[in-house]
Design an enzyme around this catalytic site. Structure first.
Site, mmCIF file in Angstrom:
data_model
loop_
_atom_site.group_PDB
_atom_site.id
_atom_site.type_symbol
_atom_site.label_atom_id
_atom_site.label_comp_id
_atom_site.label_asym_id
_atom_site.label_seq_id
_atom_site.Cartn_x
_atom_site.Cartn_y
_atom_site.Cartn_z
ATOM 1 C CG ASP A 194 -1.916 1.085 1.201
ATOM 2 O OD1 ASP A 194 -2.798 1.325 0.635
ATOM 3 O OD2 ASP A 194 -1.479 2.096 2.198
ATOM 4 N NE ARG B 206 -11.528 14.002 -8.273
ATOM 5 C CZ ARG B 206 -12.224 13.522 -6.724
ATOM 6 N NH1 ARG B 206 -11.544 13.210 -6.162
ATOM 7 N NH2 ARG B 206 -13.324 12.945 -6.864
ATOM 8 C CE LYS B 207 -13.398 7.060 -9.994
ATOM 9 N NZ LYS B 207 -14.732 6.607 -10.787
#
Length: 203
Positions: free
Chosen positions: A117, A164-165
């Site tokens: 992550d 924004r992805k």
């Protein structure tokens, strides 16, 4: 801040760590001298840094990888990070000690997911206009247990970006002591989103 300016600032982190313990020095030297590290360092497409040393020490202590999980028997030395110039690929190399296990000598799967992550986030944040991305979804497929007291490599790549992805893909694998072929520990895919409000959220 532009990608070039960000790379210059993060490159300065390479001079911040002065290992004091003999074990820490040996770990740091091993990573620095490993063929994988040398190959990345010689590749003009990548910029080397140690971003977990970036920023004031007080703020670093409040972050998971730079503070709570940093230690000779956890994340033994600040990871080495290589960013591709266009910000779409990243490689992180580190050593994991024996105090982050779920079973004897087996690294906790939650830490594996956390490392993935963190790497994904740092990779995609470099190309978001506001330089910040947060995890919307993370899927991890575990392939092999990760051993304590071992060196590992995380590889992240942006598969697609729309507004924004950002969709990320990557894997975590062993860094073999003898320079042999690595073993796959886990593979992952994720979706990151740049928040509409990003004040105070910088890496």
């Amino acid at each position: 801040m532009s990608i070039a300016r960000l790379a210059k600032v993060e490159t300065q982190t390479l001079r911040l760590l002065q290992p004091t313990y003999r074990t820490t020095k040996a770990i740091d030297t091993f990573i620095q001298d490993h063929p994988v590290t040398r190959a990345l360092r010689a590749n003009p497409k990548f910029t080397e840094s140690r971003p977990h040393l970036n920023g004031p020490e007080l703020l670093r202590d409040r972050k998971l990888l730079a503070g709570s999980l940093a230690g000779t028997q956890m994340i033994s030395v600040p990871p080495y990070v290589f960013n591709e110039t266009n910000g779409k690929r990243m490689v992180m190399i580190l050593h994991v000690g024996g105090d982050v296990c779920s079973h004897p000598d087996i690294i906790h799967g939650g830490l594996i997911a956390t490392l993935i992550d963190d790497t994904f986030c740092r990779c995609c944040s470099a190309v978001f206009p506001k330089r910040v991305g947060v995890t919307a979804n993370l899927n991890v497929d575990y392939r092999k247990p990760a051993s304590a007291q071992s060196y590992i490599v995380l590889r992240a790549e942006m598969a697609k970006m729309e507004g924004r992805k950002a969709w990320m893909e990557g894997r975590i694998e062993t860094l073999e002591l003898d320079g042999g072929d690595p073993s796959l520990i886990a593979e992952a895919k994720a979706l990151f989103i740049q928040p509409r409000k990003t004040e105070g959220m910088g890496l």
